[in-house]
Write a protein that holds these residues in place. Structure first.
Motif, PDB file in Angstrom:
ATOM      1  N   UNK A  23       2.096 -14.485  -5.452  1.00 29.12           N
ATOM      2  CA  UNK A  23       0.762 -14.930  -5.871  1.00 29.12           C
ATOM      3  C   UNK A  23       0.781 -16.409  -6.235  1.00 29.12           C
ATOM      4  N   UNK A  24       1.837 -16.844  -6.905  1.00 29.29           N
ATOM      5  CA  UNK A  24       1.980 -18.260  -7.244  1.00 29.29           C
ATOM      6  C   UNK A  24       2.148 -19.107  -5.988  1.00 29.29           C
ATOM      7  N   UNK A  25       2.949 -18.638  -5.054  1.00 28.19           N
ATOM      8  CA  UNK A  25       3.157 -19.374  -3.800  1.00 28.19           C
ATOM      9  C   UNK A  25       1.824 -19.549  -3.095  1.00 28.19           C
ATOM     10  N   UNK A  26       1.068 -18.462  -2.960  1.00 23.48           N
ATOM     11  CA  UNK A  26      -0.219 -18.523  -2.255  1.00 23.48           C
ATOM     12  C   UNK A  26      -1.200 -19.442  -2.964  1.00 23.48           C
ATOM     13  N   UNK A  31      -3.663 -23.064  -1.826  1.00 24.05           N
ATOM     14  CA  UNK A  31      -4.977 -23.032  -2.483  1.00 24.05           C
ATOM     15  C   UNK A  31      -5.749 -21.774  -2.111  1.00 24.05           C
ATOM     16  N   UNK A  32      -5.023 -20.676  -2.056  1.00 22.60           N
ATOM     17  CA  UNK A  32      -5.577 -19.353  -1.730  1.00 22.60           C
ATOM     18  C   UNK A  32      -6.148 -19.247  -0.316  1.00 22.60           C
ATOM     19  N   UNK A  37       0.046 -11.615   0.209  1.00 23.07           N
ATOM     20  CA  UNK A  37       0.629 -10.703   1.193  1.00 23.07           C
ATOM     21  C   UNK A  37       0.928 -11.440   2.507  1.00 23.07           C
ATOM     22  N   UNK A  38       0.022 -12.351   2.910  1.00 22.40           N
ATOM     23  CA  UNK A  38       0.263 -13.172   4.109  1.00 22.40           C
ATOM     24  C   UNK A  38       1.563 -13.955   3.956  1.00 22.40           C
ATOM     25  N   UNK A  39       1.722 -14.563   2.788  1.00 23.45           N
ATOM     26  CA  UNK A  39       2.912 -15.377   2.533  1.00 23.45           C
ATOM     27  C   UNK A  39       4.180 -14.529   2.562  1.00 23.45           C
ATOM     28  N   UNK A  42       4.896 -13.346   6.157  1.00 24.78           N
ATOM     29  CA  UNK A  42       5.352 -14.442   7.007  1.00 24.78           C
ATOM     30  C   UNK A  42       6.789 -14.818   6.675  1.00 24.78           C
ATOM     31  N   UNK A  43       7.114 -14.878   5.381  1.00 21.13           N
ATOM     32  CA  UNK A  43       8.477 -15.222   5.000  1.00 21.13           C
ATOM     33  C   UNK A  43       9.452 -14.156   5.477  1.00 21.13           C
ATOM     34  N   UNK A  44       9.056 -12.892   5.384  1.00 24.89           N
ATOM     35  CA  UNK A  44       9.917 -11.817   5.881  1.00 24.89           C
ATOM     36  C   UNK A  44      10.133 -11.959   7.388  1.00 24.89           C
ATOM     37  N   UNK A  45       9.079 -12.326   8.111  1.00 22.86           N
ATOM     38  CA  UNK A  45       9.203 -12.519   9.556  1.00 22.86           C
ATOM     39  C   UNK A  45      10.153 -13.670   9.866  1.00 22.86           C
ATOM     40  N   UNK A  46       9.990 -14.784   9.156  1.00 24.88           N
ATOM     41  CA  UNK A  46      10.880 -15.931   9.358  1.00 24.88           C
ATOM     42  C   UNK A  46      12.315 -15.540   9.029  1.00 24.88           C
ATOM     43  N   UNK A  47      12.495 -14.808   7.939  1.00 24.74           N
ATOM     44  CA  UNK A  47      13.827 -14.378   7.520  1.00 24.74           C
ATOM     45  C   UNK A  47      14.467 -13.479   8.564  1.00 24.74           C
TER      46      UNK A  47
END
Length: 91
Positions: A23-26, A31-32, A37-39, A42-47
């Motif tokens: 939530x903080x990252x997003x 800026x929301x 959940x998108x973030x 996406x990070x899981x996909x990149x990982x």
């Protein structure tokens, strides 16, 4: 669709806030415009892509800017972030 620059912003957000503060990252990095959940997804996909190429999570965050010898030196990691990536890392 995520662009390369957004991926870089996401990586910087994960470096700054960690992988348990989506939530903080997003909110602070996007800026929301992107949901927490998108973030996270996406990070899981990149990982997953990195795992497929057998790169470490540190290499995911820093690319190939970090010398291999420092991958296991966690005490030097903040210095590497400051000097090579230009991110603000608390001391």
């Amino acid at each position: 669709m995520w662009g390369v620059s957004e991926d870089e912003v996401l990586k910087a957000g994960v470096v700054k806030y960690g992988t348990n503060a989506w939530k903080q990252v997003a909110a602070s990095m996007f800026s929301d415009r992107r949901s927490w959940r998108d973030c996270k997804e996406r990070f899981e996909l990149i990982t997953e892509k990195v795992r497929a190429t057998e790169k470490s999570p540190v290499q995911l965050l820093l690319g190939d800017t970090i010398p291999r010898g420092l991958l296991f030196d966690l005490s030097g990691l903040a210095t590497v972030f400051r000097e090579n990536v230009g991110l603000q890392v608390p001391e």
